[in-house]
Design an enzyme around this catalytic site. Structure first.
Site, PDB file in Angstrom:
ATOM      1  N   HIS A  17     -11.326  32.354  10.205  1.00  0.00           N
ATOM      2  CA  HIS A  17     -11.394  33.210   9.006  1.00  0.00           C
ATOM      3  C   HIS A  17     -12.852  33.385   8.570  1.00  0.00           C
ATOM      4  CE1 HIS A  17      -7.236  31.324   8.121  1.00  0.00           C
ATOM      5  NE2 HIS A  17      -6.999  32.606   8.368  1.00  0.00           N
ATOM      6  N   LYS A  41       7.431  31.144   0.740  1.00  0.00           N
ATOM      7  CA  LYS A  41       6.984  30.369   1.897  1.00  0.00           C
ATOM      8  C   LYS A  41       6.339  29.073   1.403  1.00  0.00           C
ATOM      9  CE  LYS A  41       3.855  31.145   5.727  1.00  0.00           C
ATOM     10  NZ  LYS A  41       2.868  32.090   6.235  1.00  0.00           N
ATOM     11  N   ARG A  90      -6.471  38.084  17.024  1.00  0.00           N
ATOM     12  CA  ARG A  90      -6.766  37.072  18.041  1.00  0.00           C
ATOM     13  C   ARG A  90      -6.105  37.512  19.340  1.00  0.00           C
ATOM     14  NH1 ARG A  90      -4.351  32.485  14.345  1.00  0.00           N
ATOM     15  NH2 ARG A  90      -2.910  34.208  14.230  1.00  0.00           N
ATOM     16  N   SER A 128      -4.356  28.223  11.311  1.00  0.00           N
ATOM     17  CA  SER A 128      -4.251  27.197  10.267  1.00  0.00           C
ATOM     18  C   SER A 128      -3.187  26.175  10.653  1.00  0.00           C
ATOM     19  CB  SER A 128      -3.882  27.839   8.927  1.00  0.00           C
ATOM     20  OG  SER A 128      -4.886  28.724   8.527  1.00  0.00           O
TER      21      SER A 128
HETATM   22  O1  PNS Z   1      -2.744  35.010   6.789  1.00  0.00           O
HETATM   23  P1  PNS Z   1      -1.457  35.764   6.969  1.00  0.00           P
HETATM   24  O2  PNS Z   1      -0.285  34.907   6.581  1.00  0.00           O
HETATM   25  O3  PNS Z   1      -1.320  36.321   8.361  1.00  0.00           O
HETATM   26  O4  PNS Z   1      -1.528  37.006   5.958  1.00  0.00           O
HETATM   27  C1  PNS Z   1      -0.444  37.930   5.845  1.00  0.00           C
HETATM   28  C2  PNS Z   1      -0.642  38.883   4.648  1.00  0.00           C
HETATM   29  C3  PNS Z   1      -0.924  38.106   3.375  1.00  0.00           C
HETATM   30  C4  PNS Z   1      -1.776  39.822   4.918  1.00  0.00           C
HETATM   31  C5  PNS Z   1       0.671  39.711   4.515  1.00  0.00           C
HETATM   32  O5  PNS Z   1       1.784  38.867   4.572  1.00  0.00           O
HETATM   33  C6  PNS Z   1       0.723  40.520   3.212  1.00  0.00           C
HETATM   34  O6  PNS Z   1      -0.006  41.443   3.018  1.00  0.00           O
HETATM   35  N1  PNS Z   1       1.662  40.131   2.313  1.00  0.00           N
HETATM   36  C7  PNS Z   1       1.834  40.736   1.020  1.00  0.00           C
HETATM   37  C8  PNS Z   1       3.197  41.424   0.912  1.00  0.00           C
HETATM   38  C9  PNS Z   1       3.148  42.764   1.617  1.00  0.00           C
HETATM   39  O7  PNS Z   1       2.465  43.657   1.177  1.00  0.00           O
HETATM   40  N2  PNS Z   1       3.900  42.882   2.745  1.00  0.00           N
HETATM   41  C10 PNS Z   1       3.857  44.093   3.589  1.00  0.00           C
HETATM   42  C11 PNS Z   1       4.929  45.052   3.330  1.00  0.00           C
HETATM   43  S1  PNS Z   1       6.544  44.357   3.533  1.00  0.00           S
END
Ligand code: PNS
Length: 160
Positions: A17, A41, A90, A128
């Site tokens: 990150h 979660k 990645r 992570s």
């Molecule tokens: O580090 P991550 O867990 O891969 O990040 C994922 C993240 C936070 C970018 C994604 O889950 C997100 O944007 N969540 C917010 C809810 C949302 O807008 N979901 C998409 C439409 S269902």
């Protein structure tokens, strides 16, 4: 002013990150790092702990703001008046999920653009969850996380 949002769970922030953050700030004027508050979660670290670790790892870097958000990413983008989101990619396995997320977001908020930044090769398989597993079994995580995160992981997993 070119502002990007870099959203994620950051549970906890890794050097992968950090690498994206460093390179993203090189191509924008301000970067907003948005930690998702996801009550559905279970997370290892609280949002406050994740925010503190990110801030400490960034050591007061100018032009980088660390904050948190709940709900939809598109709403967070709109609230901040930002249209560009940056995500790290990645291995190929990331692609399907990221592609779906980017298309969904674009559909909800047509002005939004998702930029994908290729991870640096040394962080290709870093996540992570992998770092947490290594930390639980006392593996060496020195090259995977900032020093403050290593400390927090050791503390978190000391008595389990
Ligand atoms: O580090 P991550 O867990 O891969 O990040 C994922 C993240 C936070 C970018 C994604 O889950 C997100 O944007 N969540 C917010 C809810 C949302 O807008 N979901 C998409 C439409 S269902």
């Amino acid at each position: 002013m070119k502002v990007f949002v870099y959203p994620g769970s950051f549970d906890p922030v890794t050097n992968g990150h950090m690498d994206i953050i460093e390179r993203a700030i090189g191509i924008c004027d301000k970067l907003i790092v948005g930690i998702l508050i996801n009550n559905k979660k279970e997370s290892t670290f609280s949002v406050k702990e994740r925010e503190d670790m990110l801030k400490s790892a960034l050591n007061g870097r100018a032009n980088i703001e660390v904050t948190s958000f709940s709900g939809l990413l598109v709403d967070f983008m709109k609230q901040n008046n930002v249209t560009t989101v940056i995500r790290g990619l990645r291995a190929v396995s990331d692609f399907e999920n990221e592609f779906q997320l980017a298309l969904l977001n674009k559909n909800q908020y047509p002005d939004m653009e998702t930029l994908f930044m290729m991870t640096s090769s040394n962080y290709l398989y870093l996540s992570s969850s992998m770092v947490k597993e290594l930390a639980i079994y006392k593996g060496n995580i020195d090259s995977y996380v900032p020093a403050c995160v290593k400390e927090a992981l050791i503390k978190k997993f000391t008595n389990i």
